[in-house]
Write a protein that holds these residues in place. Structure first.
Motif, mmCIF file in Angstrom:
data_model
loop_
_atom_site.group_PDB
_atom_site.id
_atom_site.type_symbol
_atom_site.label_atom_id
_atom_site.label_comp_id
_atom_site.label_asym_id
_atom_site.label_seq_id
_atom_site.Cartn_x
_atom_site.Cartn_y
_atom_site.Cartn_z
ATOM 1 N N ILE A 193 0.826 -1.207 0.000
ATOM 2 C CA ILE A 193 0.000 0.000 0.000
ATOM 3 C C ILE A 193 0.862 1.259 0.000
ATOM 4 N N GLU A 194 1.944 1.245 0.769
ATOM 5 C CA GLU A 194 2.833 2.411 0.829
ATOM 6 C C GLU A 194 3.470 2.681 -0.514
ATOM 7 N N GLU A 195 3.765 1.620 -1.263
ATOM 8 C CA GLU A 195 4.326 1.802 -2.603
ATOM 9 C C GLU A 195 3.333 2.535 -3.500
ATOM 10 N N LEU A 196 2.072 2.104 -3.429
ATOM 11 C CA LEU A 196 1.039 2.722 -4.258
ATOM 12 C C LEU A 196 0.758 4.151 -3.811
ATOM 13 N N ARG A 197 0.815 4.406 -2.512
ATOM 14 C CA ARG A 197 0.636 5.778 -2.015
ATOM 15 C C ARG A 197 1.743 6.669 -2.548
ATOM 16 N N GLY A 198 2.965 6.115 -2.529
ATOM 17 C CA GLY A 198 4.092 6.884 -3.051
ATOM 18 C C GLY A 198 3.945 7.211 -4.518
ATOM 19 N N GLU A 199 3.235 6.345 -5.237
ATOM 20 C CA GLU A 199 3.021 6.572 -6.672
ATOM 21 C C GLU A 199 1.779 7.420 -6.935
ATOM 22 N N GLY A 200 1.033 7.738 -5.862
ATOM 23 C CA GLY A 200 -0.147 8.583 -6.010
ATOM 24 C C GLY A 200 -1.384 7.856 -6.471
ATOM 25 N N GLN A 201 -1.387 6.523 -6.414
ATOM 26 C CA GLN A 201 -2.538 5.761 -6.901
ATOM 27 C C GLN A 201 -3.679 5.731 -5.892
ATOM 28 N N ILE A 202 -3.329 5.807 -4.612
ATOM 29 C CA ILE A 202 -4.348 5.887 -3.574
ATOM 30 C C ILE A 202 -3.913 6.908 -2.534
ATOM 31 N N GLY A 203 -4.868 7.316 -1.697
ATOM 32 C CA GLY A 203 -4.536 8.243 -0.625
ATOM 33 C C GLY A 203 -4.194 7.475 0.628
ATOM 34 N N SER A 204 -5.088 7.509 1.613
ATOM 35 C CA SER A 204 -4.833 6.770 2.845
ATOM 36 C C SER A 204 -5.093 5.288 2.615
ATOM 37 N N SER A 205 -4.618 4.457 3.551
ATOM 38 C CA SER A 205 -4.835 3.019 3.411
ATOM 39 C C SER A 205 -6.321 2.679 3.431
ATOM 40 N N LEU A 206 -7.151 3.517 4.078
ATOM 41 C CA LEU A 206 -8.596 3.241 4.121
ATOM 42 C C LEU A 206 -9.252 3.415 2.756
ATOM 43 N N GLN A 207 -8.578 4.062 1.824
ATOM 44 C CA GLN A 207 -9.140 4.193 0.486
ATOM 45 C C GLN A 207 -8.921 2.925 -0.323
ATOM 46 N N ALA A 208 -8.101 2.000 0.229
ATOM 47 C CA ALA A 208 -7.729 0.802 -0.513
ATOM 48 C C ALA A 208 -8.779 -0.281 -0.418
ATOM 49 N N VAL A 209 -8.938 -0.957 -1.557
ATOM 50 C CA VAL A 209 -9.691 -2.209 -1.627
ATOM 51 C C VAL A 209 -8.669 -3.276 -1.984
ATOM 52 N N VAL A 210 -8.662 -4.364 -1.225
ATOM 53 C CA VAL A 210 -7.568 -5.317 -1.341
ATOM 54 C C VAL A 210 -8.089 -6.706 -1.711
ATOM 55 N N ASP A 212 -0.372 -21.112 -5.169
ATOM 56 C CA ASP A 212 0.972 -21.579 -4.816
ATOM 57 C C ASP A 212 1.181 -21.384 -3.313
ATOM 58 N N GLU A 213 2.429 -21.438 -2.889
ATOM 59 C CA GLU A 213 2.728 -21.331 -1.457
ATOM 60 C C GLU A 213 3.000 -19.899 -1.020
ATOM 61 N N GLU A 214 2.803 -18.948 -1.905
ATOM 62 C CA GLU A 214 3.062 -17.548 -1.599
ATOM 63 C C GLU A 214 1.757 -16.781 -1.435
ATOM 64 N N THR A 215 1.859 -15.631 -0.765
ATOM 65 C CA THR A 215 0.715 -14.738 -0.621
ATOM 66 C C THR A 215 0.887 -13.560 -1.576
ATOM 67 N N HIS A 216 -0.186 -13.232 -2.319
ATOM 68 C CA HIS A 216 -0.126 -12.162 -3.310
ATOM 69 C C HIS A 216 -1.207 -11.125 -2.990
ATOM 70 N N PHE A 217 -0.915 -9.869 -3.386
ATOM 71 C CA PHE A 217 -1.848 -8.786 -3.106
ATOM 72 C C PHE A 217 -2.198 -8.038 -4.383
ATOM 73 N N ALA A 218 -3.441 -7.643 -4.478
ATOM 74 C CA ALA A 218 -3.893 -6.722 -5.528
ATOM 75 C C ALA A 218 -4.616 -5.586 -4.820
ATOM 76 N N VAL A 219 -4.126 -4.370 -5.025
ATOM 77 C CA VAL A 219 -4.658 -3.211 -4.309
ATOM 78 C C VAL A 219 -5.178 -2.200 -5.319
ATOM 79 N N SER A 220 -6.371 -1.702 -5.069
ATOM 80 C CA SER A 220 -6.936 -0.663 -5.925
ATOM 81 C C SER A 220 -7.687 0.348 -5.056
ATOM 82 N N ALA A 221 -8.010 1.486 -5.656
ATOM 83 C CA ALA A 221 -8.720 2.524 -4.919
ATOM 84 C C ALA A 221 -10.215 2.212 -4.914
ATOM 85 N N SER A 222 -10.854 2.432 -3.794
ATOM 86 C CA SER A 222 -12.284 2.173 -3.665
ATOM 87 C C SER A 222 -13.091 3.174 -4.491
ATOM 88 N N LYS A 223 -14.164 2.672 -5.047
ATOM 89 C CA LYS A 223 -15.063 3.534 -5.809
ATOM 90 C C LYS A 223 -16.256 3.981 -4.975
#
Length: 955
Positions: A851-868, A903-914
């Motif tokens: 989430i911090e990476e995406l915030r740094g890129e300006g894709q989302i604001g606060s973490s509460l704006q994220a849909v994961v 697989d044996e790994e955990t993956h994340f997809a993060v987007s901004a809530s509509k």
């Protein structure tokens, strides 16, 4: 850490449970700490602490007395803070842990100060009286500085070695040692300072570089022994023959009485033209090069052949006063590492020399002692009488050269012993002194009164006591063991005035002690107990002896070594002046690492002699303070950090935190950069405390406490985690590893609480109904955590813990230091719960990075704006899935879709809530405006404010 709200109008319309506390964000420590100290004094907090543990088992840390002279330095602060932290922690454990501070009050530095202030040659009792007043004044100044550090103790009733009671008990301790046959009077070389004009203890010796003369001196073979040397080498000696020595102490040549050769070294006979020289074969080449000579080795022989061969003193032909022989004595200490393999022996000025000469039958009366106590030769010494020994070196060399016996003359810079007070070079000097013998008695070390002589030597007994002691750090045992194993007999007498006397009467002719010595010592002790040591200075022999006896006996004017003063405080204080407060033996002695040769050492020897055991069970040593570069602090470098200045600028709390956070087993680095880092660490801990206090401000444990089984799962995890944390911290406290304690406290406050638990908890604390089960569950956990954290931090951050305790428990005891560590309520299935949430925390931390990476890129604001969307590894899927919809509260996002990873790994997809944003809880969720009366609220907030409220189970 409080969550920000919207406008004032919004907050009033849709209120949050905003935290509030009188515990300020800024500690303002320099101003507030003195107020706490005054309150501790006014309310007699130390006495209340002792009363609260009146019937508890005692833990005794006996205070090693600092010297009552001069302002305290940062090393003093380290020492007192370490002691204070240990005793406060033991008190919280439930022990009665008294602290009786003390001062070492006798000795040379104070006597020198009195001479500077009032002049020399004062009547002894007058000087002692002035010294007593000066020591009292100095100790009171230090006392105030120690209290300023937040150290709790019996400051109204400390011990001082100069108290009449303590002085008297010291005489009784000496009597106990005399009675057991350890004390004898003898002529032996001791460390001597010409400025002190007294013998020095080993602990009063320091080493630094000194430039010295180096000379090679030829000793001509006596005519009477020429035939024997011819037999040794198996050839005739057709030229004058000389033994050659090398020395760095030309001033000892006038006192030469022997030569030492190693029986197992090979010596060669070298023809250098006009004479024959005897040199160790392994050193001959270098020696001849020094002399600028060519030499041919014409014969060899082993050293053991030369025993008692006589050579003439090198000044034989210059003055009849030096017409004496120097016989060869065999000595193992002679080596082939430097010089010539032959050592000149002046028994009055070298320990090995003295032992060697005594071993070969030399009596005390035969030992030449031309050097006076002030560093000058006696007037009776030919050629050099009245000269200072250092200044006489050139003249001695010139005179040896005139005699034709100076083969080389140079200089060397080498490590040499110096007085720790005057910083001037010391010498070994044989004088009549009182000693404690380390080994089995012989003719020279027989105890003066062998009424109860011990079967074991003091050395052997003391070494056994070292083995029985526990050391922190563990390497301390090797250091103390080696010092006891190799130390010479202890010279306990000093030729000064400000100290406890050796109250002896010696027969004028025989030198023997009066047969009633032990009775006399008790009489003197009673007198001193009433009037102080000044009474001995003014007493007359007739006060203790009959008129006839008084004419035959002379009174000793020596005083006891101050290391004996402090070394017997286990007798004079622990079982004497403060027997009611303390107990014997002590659980712990704690001092700087130099005290292996000082207080630890003298306490061990006196304890072994008097009681057959060490007066302590454990020894803890700390290193010295250096600057940030690792360099020694000195005024000339401008790198000194004064504890008073730190307290005035930052607060003593910061100094305490620095001490606790530094590994004291080595050097402790300190400077402005380090202090600023400590300040930042303190602020983080204080902010966490403020959050805890603020969010429990409306919580009354007597009414609002939720039973453990009814707590939300995350809150039960918090209790289980805190209990495990407490056990780990107490284990580190038990091993005195304070730097680990501080590291754990900081991690707990900033990572475990600040970055996780409290972060997750904010939504529930702020948005649920004030008295809801969900909020009370959180507050219950916070109440237990705060209670535990305050106790765990109290030994280190004493002012802050006390301040916070007043806010947290305003109606309970007046100090946190009468409290005890308490286990937290037991949580069913704690281990499984801890493991589950460890897994959840790991996933959460990884998601936050994303989430911090995406915030740094300006894709989302606060973490509460994220849909994961979380594609969870099978190993963690069940743990995450068990939280249901509340997983979003743990991850601090507005929505979570959870699926199992392929697989044996955990993956994340993060987007901004509509979805829209709730103005109260700031979550982006569907349904905002579904309540027409509150169009800006989400259904959850509307229910929490105006309805039945949401139901939480996990987070």
């Amino acid at each position: 850490m409080a969550k920000e709200a919207g406008s004032a109008a919004d907050t009033k319309k849709y209120p949050l449970n905003l935290p509030d506390t009188p515990f300020p964000m800024r500690g303002n420590l320099p101003k507030r700490e003195p107020e706490w100290i005054r309150e501790w004094d006014e309310k007699h907090i130390y006495e209340r602490i002792i009363d609260a543990r009146r019937d508890a088992k005692k833990f005794i840390l006996h205070d090693g007395p600092p010297y009552a002279n001069g302002n305290i330095h940062v090393g003093h602060a380290v020492n007192k803070i370490l002691k204070d932290m240990i005793l406060k922690e033991k008190t919280l454990e439930g022990f009665q842990a008294p602290y009786v501070p003390g001062w070492d009050c006798h000795g040379m530095p104070i006597e020198v100060q009195i001479e500077k202030m009032h002049g020399k040659n004062l009547p002894v009792d007058k000087m002692q009286s002035l010294a007593r007043a000066y020591a009292l004044e100095q100790s009171k100044l230090q006392l105030a500085d120690f209290k300023r550090l937040g150290v709790l103790g019996d400051w109204d009733n400390p011990y001082r070695t100069m108290k009449f009671k303590n002085e008297a008990e010291e005489i009784r301790a000496l009597a106990a040692v005399v009675k057991k046959g350890y004390v004898y009077r003898g002529l032996k070389p001791v460390n001597w300072c010409f400025d002190c004009q007294s013998a020095l203890a080993e602990a009063e010796v320091e080493y630094k570089d000194k430039k010295s003369h180096t000379i090679d001196v030829a000793f001509e073979l006596a005519d009477e022994d020429r035939a024997r040397v011819e037999e040794i080498f198996g050839r005739s000696l057709e030229k004058p023959c000389f033994n050659v020595i090398w020395t760095t102490t030309p001033w000892t040549i006038p006192a030469n009485q022997a030569l030492n050769m190693n029986p197992e070294l090979e010596y060669g006979l070298y023809d250098v033209g006009d004479r024959l020289l005897i040199l160790g074969t392994g050193l001959a080449e270098a020696a001849l090069e020094r002399y600028g000579m060519k030499g041919e080795k014409i014969a060899t022989a082993m050293g053991d052949k030369f025993e008692l061969v006589r050579f003439r003193h090198p000044l034989w032909h210059v003055h009849e006063g030096f017409r004496r022989f120097s016989p060869v004595y065999l000595a193992d200490y002679v080596d082939a590492t430097a010089g010539t393999g032959i050592v000149h022996s002046a028994p009055a000025y070298g320990v090995d020399d003295f032992i060697s000469c005594k071993k070969h039958g030399m009596t005390n009366d035969q030992v030449l002692t031309p050097v006076m106590g002030d560093g000058t030769y006696s007037e009776s010494l030919p050629l050099f009488g009245g000269l200072n020994i250092w200044a006489a070196a050139d003249k001695i060399c010139e005179t040896i050269a005139v005699a034709g016996n100076l083969l080389s003359h140079g200089s060397i810079v080498h490590s040499y012993m110096h007085c720790w007070r005057h910083k001037t070079p010391l010498v070994y000097r044989a004088t009549n002194q009182w000693f404690v013998r380390m080994d089995a008695p012989n003719a020279d070390t027989r105890g003066v009164l062998d009424t109860e002589a011990s079967e074991r030597s003091l050395r052997d007994a003391a070494l056994e006591c070292v083995k029985a002691t526990k050391f922190f750090p563990t390497w301390g045992i090797n250091r103390l063991y080696a010092m006891i194993e190799n130390r010479p007999d202890w010279c306990i007498s000093r030729q000064r005035n400000w100290g406890v006397p050796l109250p002896f009467f010696m027969h004028k002719e025989t030198g023997e002690l009066h047969p009633r010595t032990l009775e006399i010592m008790e009489e003197v002790a009673k007198m001193v107990e009433e009037k102080g040591i000044e009474s001995w200075a003014t007493a007359k022999p007739e006060d203790f002896l009959t008129a006839d006896e008084a004419a035959d006996y002379v009174r000793s004017t020596d005083i006891l070594d101050v290391w004996f003063d402090s070394g017997v405080t286990h007798y004079t204080v622990m079982r004497g002046s403060h027997a009611d407060e303390l107990a014997w033996p002590a659980d712990l002695y704690l001092e700087g690492s130099d005290q292996h040769r000082g207080w630890f050492h003298s306490s061990l020897l006196t304890g072994t002699m008097i009681d057959g055991r060490a007066p302590y069970k454990m020894l803890l040593t700390h290193g010295f303070v250096v600057d940030e570069k690792g360099e020694k602090m000195s005024k000339s470098k401008g790198n000194v950090v004064r504890p008073q200045e730190v307290s005035e600028k930052f607060g003593a709390e910061i100094l305490r935190l620095w001490v606790a956070s530094t590994d004291y087993s080595g050097e402790l680095r300190l400077g402005q950069t380090i202090l600023k880092r400590v300040v930042e660490s303190y602020r983080r801990v204080r902010n966490t405390l403020r959050f805890l206090l603020a969010n429990t401000s409306d919580f009354d444990a007597s009414k609002d406490l939720v039973p453990v089984e009814n707590l939300l799962e995350l809150d039960r995890w918090a209790l289980a985690y805190t209990e495990r944390f407490q056990k780990e911290v107490l284990a580190e406290y038990g091993e005195f590893r304070f730097h680990n304690v501080v590291s754990m406290l900081q991690t707990f406050a900033s990572a475990d609480l600040g970055s996780f638990y409290l972060d997750v908890l904010k939504d529930r604390l702020y948005t649920t109904a004030p008295g809801s089960e969900a909020r009370r569950s959180a507050q219950t956990a916070l109440w237990y955590i705060t209670k535990t954290l305050l106790r765990l931090m109290a030994p280190v951050l004493s002012f802050t813990a006390e301040e916070a305790f007043k806010v947290f428990s305003p109606n309970e005891s007046e100090t946190i230091f009468t409290e005890r560590f308490e286990p937290l309520p037991e949580v069913a299935g704690a281990e499984a719960l801890l493991a589950k949430w460890d897994a959840v925390r790991t996933v959460r931390a990884d998601l936050q990075k994303k989430i911090e990476e995406l915030r740094g890129e300006g894709q989302i604001g606060s973490s509460l704006q994220a849909v994961v969307r979380i594609e969870a590894a099978p190993a963690v899927y069940d743990a995450l899935a068990s939280l249901g919809d509340e997983l979003r509260f743990v991850m601090i996002v507005s929505a979570v879709e959870l699926v199992k990873s392929a697989d044996e790994e955990t993956h994340f997809a993060v987007s901004a809530s509509k979805e829209g944003k709730c103005e109260r809880c700031w979550h982006y969720v569907a349904g905002i405006g579904s309540d027409a009366e509150h169009p800006t609220l989400c259904p959850r907030c509307a229910s929490n404010l105006f309805g039945a409220g949401e139901k939480r189970l996990f987070a």
